[in-house]
Structure formats: C-alpha cells, structure tokens
Scaffold this motif. Structure first.
Motif, PDB file in Angstrom:
ATOM      1  N   VAL A 128      -5.305  -6.918  -0.369  1.00 17.10           N
ATOM      2  CA  VAL A 128      -5.646  -6.007   0.715  1.00 17.10           C
ATOM      3  C   VAL A 128      -6.401  -4.817   0.130  1.00 17.10           C
ATOM      4  CG1 VAL A 128      -4.747  -4.567   2.581  1.00 17.10           C
ATOM      5  CG2 VAL A 128      -3.616  -6.731   2.012  1.00 17.10           C
ATOM      6  N   SER A 129      -7.557  -4.487   0.690  1.00 14.76           N
ATOM      7  CA  SER A 129      -8.409  -3.438   0.145  1.00 14.76           C
ATOM      8  C   SER A 129      -7.994  -2.071   0.657  1.00 14.76           C
ATOM      9  CB  SER A 129      -9.878  -3.697   0.482  1.00 14.76           C
ATOM     10  OG  SER A 129     -10.063  -3.718   1.892  1.00 14.76           O
ATOM     11  N   GLY A 130      -8.308  -1.052  -0.144  1.00 19.37           N
ATOM     12  CA  GLY A 130      -8.050   0.328   0.231  1.00 19.37           C
ATOM     13  C   GLY A 130      -8.776   1.256  -0.720  1.00 19.37           C
ATOM     14  N   THR A 131      -8.576   2.549  -0.541  1.00 17.74           N
ATOM     15  CA  THR A 131      -9.152   3.542  -1.448  1.00 17.74           C
ATOM     16  C   THR A 131      -8.055   4.509  -1.870  1.00 17.74           C
ATOM     17  OG1 THR A 131      -9.846   4.918   0.436  1.00 17.74           O
ATOM     18  CG2 THR A 131     -11.481   3.413  -0.495  1.00 17.74           C
ATOM     19  N   LEU A 132      -8.152   4.941  -3.116  1.00 18.24           N
ATOM     20  CA  LEU A 132      -7.173   5.867  -3.685  1.00 18.24           C
ATOM     21  C   LEU A 132      -7.841   7.220  -3.868  1.00 18.24           C
ATOM     22  CD1 LEU A 132      -4.238   5.813  -4.776  1.00 18.24           C
ATOM     23  CD2 LEU A 132      -5.210   5.488  -7.050  1.00 18.24           C
ATOM     24  N   ASN A 133      -7.277   8.253  -3.240  1.00 20.29           N
ATOM     25  CA  ASN A 133      -7.860   9.584  -3.358  1.00 20.29           C
ATOM     26  C   ASN A 133      -6.837  10.640  -3.764  1.00 20.29           C
ATOM     27  OD1 ASN A 133      -6.417   9.915  -0.953  1.00 20.29           O
ATOM     28  ND2 ASN A 133      -8.244   9.527   0.302  1.00 20.29           N
ATOM     29  N   ARG A 134      -5.648  10.188  -4.145  1.00 18.21           N
ATOM     30  CA  ARG A 134      -4.638  11.099  -4.666  1.00 18.21           C
ATOM     31  C   ARG A 134      -3.726  10.315  -5.605  1.00 18.21           C
ATOM     32  NH1 ARG A 134       0.301  10.250  -2.522  1.00 18.21           N
ATOM     33  NH2 ARG A 134       0.477   9.096  -0.559  1.00 18.21           N
ATOM     34  N   LYS A 135      -2.845  11.004  -6.281  1.00 24.95           N
ATOM     35  CA  LYS A 135      -1.954  10.346  -7.225  1.00 24.95           C
ATOM     36  C   LYS A 135      -1.097   9.299  -6.521  1.00 24.95           C
ATOM     37  CE  LYS A 135       1.637  11.262 -10.695  1.00 24.95           C
ATOM     38  NZ  LYS A 135       2.453  12.309 -11.365  1.00 24.95           N
ATOM     39  N   ARG A 136      -0.975   8.138  -7.157  1.00 22.95           N
ATOM     40  CA  ARG A 136      -0.144   7.064  -6.626  1.00 22.95           C
ATOM     41  C   ARG A 136       0.734   6.547  -7.765  1.00 22.95           C
ATOM     42  NH1 ARG A 136      -1.026   3.803  -2.432  1.00 22.95           N
ATOM     43  NH2 ARG A 136      -1.278   5.832  -1.431  1.00 22.95           N
ATOM     44  N   SER A 137       2.009   6.359  -7.464  1.00 16.96           N
ATOM     45  CA  SER A 137       2.957   5.854  -8.456  1.00 16.96           C
ATOM     46  C   SER A 137       3.570   4.547  -7.969  1.00 16.96           C
ATOM     47  CB  SER A 137       4.078   6.874  -8.709  1.00 16.96           C
ATOM     48  OG  SER A 137       3.570   8.070  -9.258  1.00 16.96           O
ATOM     49  N   TRP A 138       3.696   3.598  -8.885  1.00 17.19           N
ATOM     50  CA  TRP A 138       4.389   2.338  -8.635  1.00 17.19           C
ATOM     51  C   TRP A 138       5.594   2.269  -9.567  1.00 17.19           C
ATOM     52  CZ3 TRP A 138      -0.814   2.930  -8.632  1.00 17.19           C
ATOM     53  CH2 TRP A 138      -1.582   2.329  -7.628  1.00 17.19           C
ATOM     54  N   TRP A 139       6.681   1.671  -9.107  1.00 15.82           N
ATOM     55  CA  TRP A 139       7.821   1.457  -9.997  1.00 15.82           C
ATOM     56  C   TRP A 139       8.430   0.090  -9.717  1.00 15.82           C
ATOM     57  CZ3 TRP A 139       7.920   4.722  -5.799  1.00 15.82           C
ATOM     58  CH2 TRP A 139       8.866   4.459  -4.817  1.00 15.82           C
ATOM     59  N   ILE A 140       9.077  -0.454 -10.745  1.00 21.40           N
ATOM     60  CA  ILE A 140       9.596  -1.814 -10.673  1.00 21.40           C
ATOM     61  C   ILE A 140      11.008  -1.816 -10.105  1.00 21.40           C
ATOM     62  CG2 ILE A 140      10.672  -1.975 -12.962  1.00 21.40           C
ATOM     63  CD1 ILE A 140       8.279  -4.629 -11.614  1.00 21.40           C
ATOM     64  N   GLU A 141      11.273  -2.794  -9.247  1.00 19.32           N
ATOM     65  CA  GLU A 141      12.617  -3.048  -8.718  1.00 19.32           C
ATOM     66  C   GLU A 141      13.020  -4.438  -9.219  1.00 19.32           C
ATOM     67  OE1 GLU A 141      14.499  -1.200  -6.383  1.00 19.32           O
ATOM     68  OE2 GLU A 141      13.065   0.454  -6.168  1.00 19.32           O
ATOM     69  N   PRO A 142      13.761  -4.504 -10.339  1.00 15.55           N
ATOM     70  CA  PRO A 142      14.051  -5.812 -10.952  1.00 15.55           C
ATOM     71  C   PRO A 142      14.850  -6.727 -10.023  1.00 15.55           C
ATOM     72  CG  PRO A 142      14.597  -3.990 -12.447  1.00 15.55           C
ATOM     73  CD  PRO A 142      14.348  -3.387 -11.106  1.00 15.55           C
ATOM     74  N   GLY A 143      14.350  -7.949  -9.855  1.00 17.33           N
ATOM     75  CA  GLY A 143      15.066  -8.965  -9.090  1.00 17.33           C
ATOM     76  C   GLY A 143      15.324  -8.620  -7.643  1.00 17.33           C
ATOM     77  N   ALA A 144      14.489  -7.777  -7.043  1.00 14.43           N
ATOM     78  CA  ALA A 144      14.780  -7.268  -5.700  1.00 14.43           C
ATOM     79  C   ALA A 144      14.533  -8.306  -4.600  1.00 14.43           C
ATOM     80  CB  ALA A 144      13.981  -6.003  -5.423  1.00 14.43           C
ATOM     81  N   TRP A 145      13.518  -9.158  -4.764  1.00 15.38           N
ATOM     82  CA  TRP A 145      13.250 -10.137  -3.718  1.00 15.38           C
ATOM     83  C   TRP A 145      13.400 -11.534  -4.281  1.00 15.38           C
ATOM     84  CZ3 TRP A 145       8.520 -13.120  -2.504  1.00 15.38           C
ATOM     85  CH2 TRP A 145       7.575 -13.117  -3.536  1.00 15.38           C
ATOM     86  N   ALA A 146      13.401 -12.533  -3.419  1.00 17.50           N
ATOM     87  CA  ALA A 146      13.702 -13.876  -3.885  1.00 17.50           C
ATOM     88  C   ALA A 146      13.005 -14.912  -3.016  1.00 17.50           C
ATOM     89  CB  ALA A 146      15.217 -14.127  -3.875  1.00 17.50           C
ATOM     90  N   VAL A 147      12.772 -16.081  -3.608  1.00 13.18           N
ATOM     91  CA  VAL A 147      12.165 -17.201  -2.899  1.00 13.18           C
ATOM     92  C   VAL A 147      13.046 -18.436  -3.087  1.00 13.18           C
ATOM     93  CG1 VAL A 147       9.796 -16.359  -3.102  1.00 13.18           C
ATOM     94  CG2 VAL A 147      10.740 -17.782  -4.918  1.00 13.18           C
ATOM     95  N   TYR A 148      12.902 -19.372  -2.151  1.00 18.09           N
ATOM     96  CA  TYR A 148      13.526 -20.670  -2.316  1.00 18.09           C
ATOM     97  C   TYR A 148      12.582 -21.556  -3.133  1.00 18.09           C
ATOM     98  CZ  TYR A 148      16.759 -19.309   1.397  1.00 18.09           C
ATOM     99  OH  TYR A 148      17.711 -18.663   2.146  1.00 18.09           O
ATOM    100  N   ASP A 149      13.106 -22.124  -4.198  1.00 19.76           N
ATOM    101  CA  ASP A 149      12.289 -22.936  -5.111  1.00 19.76           C
ATOM    102  C   ASP A 149      12.896 -24.336  -5.185  1.00 19.76           C
ATOM    103  OD1 ASP A 149      10.395 -23.681  -6.913  1.00 19.76           O
ATOM    104  OD2 ASP A 149      10.937 -22.219  -8.447  1.00 19.76           O
ATOM    105  N   HIS A 150      12.061 -25.286  -5.626  1.00 23.92           N
ATOM    106  CA  HIS A 150      12.567 -26.658  -5.738  1.00 23.92           C
ATOM    107  C   HIS A 150      13.283 -26.861  -7.063  1.00 23.92           C
ATOM    108  CE1 HIS A 150       8.887 -26.449  -7.869  1.00 23.92           C
ATOM    109  NE2 HIS A 150       8.145 -27.246  -7.140  1.00 23.92           N
TER     110      HIS A 150
END
Length: 333
Positions: A311-333
């Motif tokens: 998804v496209s966007g533009t950044l014009n101010r400070k942006r921070s990302w942080w990791i959430e270990p194991g937060a989401w999950a999928v069904y796998d075979h």
C-alpha cells in the motif's frame, strides 16, 4: 465442528485492488455491473466453502465494505467477558476465520482492525499481557489467495506475496484442510505509531520514470544503531519483517529477514561516488544493515514515498515501527 467465516473485502479496501489483478472481481466469462460483481463470490471462495462444508464445517461467506463490517466479523472471535471489560480473543473458540485476499494490503486492513480491537489502552494494560507485547495472542486466520499464481498487484514476481513467502497452501482445498486440520503457526507483527501494522515490510524511496532511484535524506535508527544521521543521500530504506522487500533492482538489501525471529531487519542503500584511476566517476551502492526491536525514520525531505505491505503512502514526519513477537498466527498445513 467449527463455524467458519469466509471474509472477502470489497474493491478498494485499504487502497488496494479489492478484486485481484486488474480489478476483475467476477469469474471469467461473467458479465455483470460493478455492483453485482462485488456481490458475487470469487471462484476460489466458492471452492473453499465447498471444501469446508464437505468436511462438516458450517460456512458463512461475508463481504465487508467498511471497517465497521470487518469489526462485526472480528467480534465473533471474542472470548467470554473479562472482569476488566477488555475485548479479548477466545483461545478455545469454535469460530475460525478465513480471509480471501487479493493483495497483502487487504490482509493488512483486516489485521489492523484486529489489533485495534484487542490492543488494550496503556492505562488499562492487564497483568496477563506479555511484557514484550502490546497485544495478546491474536486469533489464527486462514489465508485464501484470490490470485492463485501469486501475481497480483502487490507482488513483483510469482509467489512473492506473503502467502508464497510463508509457503502456505494456495489452492482452496489445501486452505480448507489447513484451517480444519493444520497447525497454528505464530508470526511476528510490526506495529507503528501511525496506528497501522506491517506484516511483510515497508520500502521507503521512489524512482523516476526511467526506473532510476531518487535520492532522499532521513535519519534511520535501529535500537541504538544509526544507519543514517540524515546527511547521507539514500536511495532506499527497507524495513523487513518477512522478505518481500529484500531486494532493490537486483541489490540484496535484507539477507536475514525472518517473520518469526522476534526482530525487525532494516537496511539503507547509500550511493557512494568513487573515481577510477582515469578520473571517471562511478556510483556504487553501499548497503548498511541492522537488526533490533524497533526502528525510527525521520525524513529530512518532505513527502518521502513508501510502500507498506503493497500500500503506497508518503512519510512527512518521524515514524517508528516496533516488533510484536508471535502476535499473529496463520493456519498452516
């Protein structure tokens, strides 16, 4: 047996093509208006519903056209009321969710609403929430690609979408089997201070009409490491949870991105001018990499373009990302 909700997003949700490659939301040979077409389940959705029903599951296809309609589906995954009044997922629930996605951006749109639903405000943080997380274990989901070849608008080559990277089943029967009989595979999630989430990664920077990268400036920090202090020209900054943004024009940016290792991988591509012995100038790209729990990008130039999960966007101010270990999950075979 399980109740299964097969969720499809209407065209345009989260700014991505809601009906797959080319915006065609009907099966081949079907003539219909856009309104009728949006109400017609795609062939993979029908096939997956048939496979689930054949195994005894009760299946309900739902097409969501707004955040409120997505929220109504997610509410079915709630657990019993808690003394603290928080919405919380039910780990023993008998309702399973399958998201039919035409792009990684559509998946992100649903996960963003799921995080918004279950993330407690800081002032009401419960004691049973892990110290390295701001959300509980989110309910596992099944992923049904509407583009079976993985060549939709958010991908650059076959099987580079998130389903392909995770090597999840792509065919409807395989998805149904994973949802009913497969294992739950927990994955890391990136949250950011803009209120959104990232499942695969983000790429900051742009190119001109000839495909040549355009330089921009910004400070890039990963935990205590500084990849750029804001003075260097940058051709790109890759922020990776998985490996979808690991390369730029054949140059390897991220070499160790793993969606389940509990860290975010970050790289910047810096053009460096050198001179040959004959005095000719040459430009080579220097890649600086770091890994950590969090990354902050402070643009020095206005409106730096980026892609985040396609998804496209533009950044014009400070942006921070942080990791959430194991937060989401999928069904796998």
């Amino acid at each position: 047996m399980y109740d299964v909700v097969l969720l499809t997003l209407d065209s345009g949700e989260d700014g991505s093509a809601g009906c797959g490659s080319g915006g065609d939301c009907c099966s081949a040979g079907q003539a219909a208006s856009r309104t009728d077409c949006a109400d017609t389940p795609r062939v993979p959705v029908l096939a997956c519903a048939d496979a689930l029903t054949a195994r005894g599951a009760r299946v309900e296809p739902v097409t969501a056209r707004s955040d409120a309609e997505i929220d109504a589906v997610l509410a079915r995954l709630d657990g019993p009321p808690r003394p603290d009044g928080l919405d919380w997922p039910d780990p023993e629930g008998k309702t399973r969710l399958v998201i039919a996605t035409a792009s990684d951006g559509q998946l992100r749109a649903v996960m963003r609403r799921m995080v918004r639903r279950y993330a407690p405000p800081p002032s009401r943080r419960p004691t049973d929430l892990a110290g390295n997380r701001t959300v509980p274990d989110l309910p596992p989901i099944g992923l049904l690609p509407l583009d079976p070849a993985g060549s939709g608008t958010a991908t650059r080559e076959p099987f580079r979408d998130l389903v392909g990277q995770l090597r999840l089943p792509r065919d409807p029967a395989g998805v149904a089997a994973a949802v009913l009989d497969g294992r739950v595979r927990r994955l890391d999630l990136l949250r950011n201070d803009g209120g959104s989430v990232t499942l695969d990664g983000a790429l900051l920077g742009a190119a001109n009409d000839a495909g040549q990268p355009l330089a921009w400036r910004g400070r890039v920090e990963v935990d205590d490491a500084v990849l750029s202090n804001g003075d260097d020209p940058l051709f790109a900054c890759a922020i990776g949870n998985a490996g979808g943004y690991a390369e730029l024009a054949g140059l390897e940016l991220l070499s160790t991105a793993d969606p389940a290792d509990g860290v975010v991988d970050v790289a910047v591509a810096v053009p460096v001018v050198t001179r040959s012995r004959w005095g000719r100038q040459r430009v080579r790209l220097e890649v600086r990499r770091a890994r950590g729990r969090a990354v902050a990008v402070t643009p020095r130039d206005p409106d730096v373009p980026f892609l985040d999960d396609g998804v496209s966007g533009t950044l014009n101010r400070k942006r921070s990302w942080w990791i959430e270990p194991g937060a989401w999950a999928v069904y796998d075979h």
